[in-house]
Design a protein around this motif. Structure first.
Motif, mmCIF file in Angstrom:
data_model
loop_
_atom_site.group_PDB
_atom_site.id
_atom_site.type_symbol
_atom_site.label_atom_id
_atom_site.label_comp_id
_atom_site.label_asym_id
_atom_site.label_seq_id
_atom_site.Cartn_x
_atom_site.Cartn_y
_atom_site.Cartn_z
ATOM 1 N N LEU A 166 11.344 -4.383 -6.752
ATOM 2 C CA LEU A 166 10.444 -3.338 -7.223
ATOM 3 C C LEU A 166 10.870 -1.976 -6.667
ATOM 4 N N ASP A 167 10.451 -0.907 -7.343
ATOM 5 C CA ASP A 167 10.721 0.444 -6.853
ATOM 6 C C ASP A 167 9.765 0.764 -5.709
ATOM 7 N N ILE A 168 10.319 1.298 -4.638
ATOM 8 C CA ILE A 168 9.487 1.692 -3.498
ATOM 9 C C ILE A 168 9.049 3.135 -3.703
ATOM 10 N N VAL A 169 7.735 3.336 -3.613
ATOM 11 C CA VAL A 169 7.134 4.654 -3.777
ATOM 12 C C VAL A 169 7.448 5.490 -2.542
ATOM 13 N N LYS A 170 7.864 6.712 -2.770
ATOM 14 C CA LYS A 170 8.194 7.627 -1.669
ATOM 15 C C LYS A 170 7.093 8.676 -1.504
ATOM 16 N N VAL A 220 -0.718 7.585 -4.047
ATOM 17 C CA VAL A 220 -1.142 6.202 -3.787
ATOM 18 C C VAL A 220 -0.939 5.819 -2.324
ATOM 19 N N LEU A 221 -0.007 6.483 -1.644
ATOM 20 C CA LEU A 221 0.273 6.170 -0.239
ATOM 21 C C LEU A 221 -0.878 6.573 0.691
ATOM 22 N N GLU A 222 -1.747 7.457 0.212
ATOM 23 C CA GLU A 222 -2.851 7.918 1.060
ATOM 24 C C GLU A 222 -4.212 7.459 0.545
ATOM 25 N N ALA A 224 3.742 -2.812 2.149
ATOM 26 C CA ALA A 224 2.354 -2.852 1.695
ATOM 27 C C ALA A 224 2.311 -2.491 0.216
ATOM 28 N N ALA A 225 1.319 -3.042 -0.490
ATOM 29 C CA ALA A 225 1.212 -2.841 -1.936
ATOM 30 C C ALA A 225 1.235 -1.365 -2.363
ATOM 31 N N PRO A 226 0.596 -0.443 -1.626
ATOM 32 C CA PRO A 226 0.679 0.954 -2.067
ATOM 33 C C PRO A 226 2.119 1.487 -2.104
ATOM 34 N N LYS A 279 -3.953 -2.014 -3.666
ATOM 35 C CA LYS A 279 -4.665 -3.254 -3.315
ATOM 36 C C LYS A 279 -4.353 -3.610 -1.871
ATOM 37 N N ARG A 280 -5.245 -4.343 -1.232
ATOM 38 C CA ARG A 280 -5.109 -4.696 0.187
ATOM 39 C C ARG A 280 -4.196 -5.912 0.350
ATOM 40 N N ILE A 281 -2.894 -5.668 0.133
ATOM 41 C CA ILE A 281 -1.863 -6.710 0.207
ATOM 42 C C ILE A 281 -0.693 -6.161 1.023
#
Length: 159
Positions: free
Chosen positions: A4-8, A13-15, A48-50, A56-58
């Motif tokens: 999957l692509d990692i969000v930077k 969504v990271l916050e 982490a999912a974000p 989601k809390r994963i």
């Protein structure tokens, strides 16, 4: 195997404070497997999912020790003891490293991929990684806890 692509950072969504997981199905199992493969491909010890754009809390942690892969769904820290200061990085902040103060030992409660609750006690580096990933689920970034930043070559010289 899906990577999957990692969000930077600075993706919003990271916050975000992530939503509780209520459905434990094949989609969740596939997501956990894809997150694990993504983390390994990126040479990380946690994801982490974000960080893949899902609020989601994963989270997953694997520091390559006796615990192996730890899947944490809806994790909570029940107890935190002691103190450790050490280097951290984050797959959402490539090339950025800093010194962070964390609890040395944590006791957590979380659900596994089937929804069964479990408890885990961790100390040292594993406790650090778990706290880092749970922070992600609460929208807290390691950069908010850094006391000193340093370059990757300084990290290699220390370790």
């Amino acid at each position: 195997m899906t990577i999957l692509d990692i969000v930077k950072y600075p993706s919003p969504v990271l916050e975000e404070n992530c939503e509780v997981v209520t459905v434990f199905d094949k989609r969740l199992h596939r997501l956990l497997s894809n997150m694990y493969n993504t983390m390994l491909e990126a040479d990380g010890v946690g994801l982490a999912a974000p960080q893949i754009g899902i609020a989601k809390r994963i989270a997953i942690v694997d520091i390559d020790d006796k615990h192996g892969k730890i899947e944490m769904i809806n994790p909570e820290i029940l107890d935190a003891q002691g103190e450790q200061v050490g280097p951290e990085g984050c797959l959402s902040f490539p090339g950025l490293y800093g010194e962070v103060k964390r609890a040395n030992t944590v006791k957590i409660k979380a659900q596994n991929r089937k929804g069964k609750w479990y408890e885990l006690e961790a100390s040292g580096f594993l406790a650090r990684a778990i706290q880092h990933e749970i922070d992600h689920l609460n929208g807290v970034l390691f950069t908010s806890k850094v006391t000193r930043y340093f370059e990757e070559n300084e990290l290699e010289a220390e370790g």
